[in-house]
Design an enzyme around this catalytic site. Sequence first.
Site, PDB file in Angstrom:
ATOM      1  N   LYS A  36       0.849  -1.200   0.000  1.00  0.00           N
ATOM      2  CA  LYS A  36       0.000   0.000   0.000  1.00  0.00           C
ATOM      3  C   LYS A  36       0.885   1.251   0.000  1.00  0.00           C
ATOM      4  O   LYS A  36       2.084   1.167   0.278  1.00  0.00           O
ATOM      5  CB  LYS A  36      -0.909   0.000   1.237  1.00  0.00           C
ATOM      6  CG  LYS A  36      -0.155   0.162   2.551  1.00  0.00           C
ATOM      7  CD  LYS A  36      -1.053  -0.082   3.759  1.00  0.00           C
ATOM      8  CE  LYS A  36      -0.255   0.033   5.042  1.00  0.00           C
ATOM      9  NZ  LYS A  36      -0.948  -0.594   6.190  1.00  0.00           N
ATOM     10  N   TYR A 262      14.775  31.738   6.047  1.00  0.00           N
ATOM     11  CA  TYR A 262      13.576  32.457   6.505  1.00  0.00           C
ATOM     12  C   TYR A 262      13.602  32.661   8.014  1.00  0.00           C
ATOM     13  O   TYR A 262      13.876  31.736   8.778  1.00  0.00           O
ATOM     14  CB  TYR A 262      12.317  31.668   6.160  1.00  0.00           C
ATOM     15  CG  TYR A 262      11.997  31.610   4.695  1.00  0.00           C
ATOM     16  CD1 TYR A 262      11.708  32.776   3.966  1.00  0.00           C
ATOM     17  CD2 TYR A 262      11.952  30.385   4.036  1.00  0.00           C
ATOM     18  CE1 TYR A 262      11.392  32.698   2.615  1.00  0.00           C
ATOM     19  CE2 TYR A 262      11.632  30.316   2.689  1.00  0.00           C
ATOM     20  CZ  TYR A 262      11.353  31.478   1.990  1.00  0.00           C
ATOM     21  OH  TYR A 262      11.037  31.403   0.663  1.00  0.00           O
TER      22      TYR A 262
HETATM   23  C1  LIG Z   1      -0.181  -1.492   6.947  1.00  0.00           C
HETATM   24  C2  LIG Z   1      -0.774  -2.740   7.463  1.00  0.00           C
HETATM   25  C3  LIG Z   1       0.020  -3.863   7.735  1.00  0.00           C
HETATM   26  C4  LIG Z   1       1.541  -3.830   7.682  1.00  0.00           C
HETATM   27  O1  LIG Z   1       2.023  -3.191   8.852  1.00  0.00           O
HETATM   28  P1  LIG Z   1       3.600  -3.092   9.118  1.00  0.00           P
HETATM   29  O2  LIG Z   1       3.690  -2.560  10.500  1.00  0.00           O
HETATM   30  O3  LIG Z   1       4.133  -2.125   8.114  1.00  0.00           O
HETATM   31  O4  LIG Z   1       4.142  -4.449   8.945  1.00  0.00           O
HETATM   32  C5  LIG Z   1      -0.620  -5.042   8.094  1.00  0.00           C
HETATM   33  N1  LIG Z   1      -1.964  -5.096   8.192  1.00  0.00           N
HETATM   34  C6  LIG Z   1      -2.760  -4.032   7.963  1.00  0.00           C
HETATM   35  C7  LIG Z   1      -4.231  -4.162   8.107  1.00  0.00           C
HETATM   36  C8  LIG Z   1      -2.196  -2.818   7.602  1.00  0.00           C
HETATM   37  O5  LIG Z   1      -2.978  -1.756   7.409  1.00  0.00           O
END
Ligand SMILES: *Cc1c(COP(=O)(O)O)cnc(C)c1O
Length: 370
Positions: A36, A262
């Site tokens: 993702k 700045y």
């Molecule tokens: C993002 C996510 C993961 C992965 O989490 P990490 O801490 O990056 O391993 C697993 N399950 C769900 C539902 C997530 O949203």
Amino acid sequence: MSESLNRVTIDLAALKQNYAFLRQRANAPHFLSMVKADAYGHGNIRCAEALAGAGCTVFGVAELNEAVTLREAGVAGTILVMAGVPEGDAAEAVANDVTPLVYDTASLKYLSQAAVRQGREITVHFKVNTGMCRLGFELDQMAEAVALADSLPGVKSGGIVSHFPEADTPAAPSTLQNFARFKEFAELIGPDCIRHIANSGATLYFPQTHWDMVRCGISLYGYFPEGKTGHEAEMDLLRPVMRFSTRVLQVREVAAGVPVSYGGTYVTERASRLAVLPVGYSNGFPRGLSNCGEVLIRGKRAPVRGRVCMNLCMVDVTDIDGVAAGDEVVILGRQGDDMLDADDMAAKVGTISYELLCLLGCMNSRYYLG
Ligand SMILES: *Cc1c(COP(=O)(O)O)cnc(C)c1O
């Protein structure tokens, strides 16, 4: 078109090595690679392809459009859509053979209709709330949801999913409590369902929760979820996949007592040499690093002076010999004998590696190795 001076380099060999380590550590038959948010800024297509080449067959994204991007690039296997699919996108979800999470009965109905209309079947995973208080059915809603899915044509119950809020803390008692609750939910579903709850933290610290599948994100990209403290001896188990470098635009000599950037929040304490870099908060380099960030030039640390601007910042190279326009500057990664990582940068601005990797990776040009 000319190339940006700012380069995010993604080491796919490191990604595959992290995958191999985590795969072997996972006490489960299935393994989901979380891609993702454009693979946490690393590029979802290239990362999914590399992971598929390493043997991964299950991927996770937040929204349907990310899953469609992967399908259009030819990524096969199972793609879980963690945020679920809204009604208007149900037909596209069916057509692309993705696997949505469901957390209400309305979505079961419209996914069924869309599948029937196309003469196909869509597999769903039930998202349940075991303590995160985010998405998911509650325990008292579960039997009805499962029965509804069983009664609807075109819908197949393929799995049950929950998420741990604290699995990156090995000493936290909530993880095993949440897991006990997850087992109660899992008793209500069919025997063919894949049961999964373990994220990177649980994959690393709670092997008793791996069950049918683990879901790893940050650890694939080379970071421990809670940061590197305590893991100094294990730094070659997980290798950071992202490097971010740029080049010096200009070096200027500044007298003592001169305000920089700045607001003049830094005033030179001595006659100084400042290097101007083409990196600012629009490149994901947080403005919170004003007067506290560090970069590597010629293998040495150069501190940020004054406020970080939108596309520029200044660093102090008075103590680094010979710095000139065009020199490579490393913001994340190794240069010479030193290395800067996203945990150090995150600690300075009160965030976590995840956020900085997403920002730096998504806001700059990416190049791939391996
Ligand atoms: C993002 C996510 C993961 C992965 O989490 P990490 O801490 O990056 O391993 C697993 N399950 C769900 C539902 C997530 O949203």
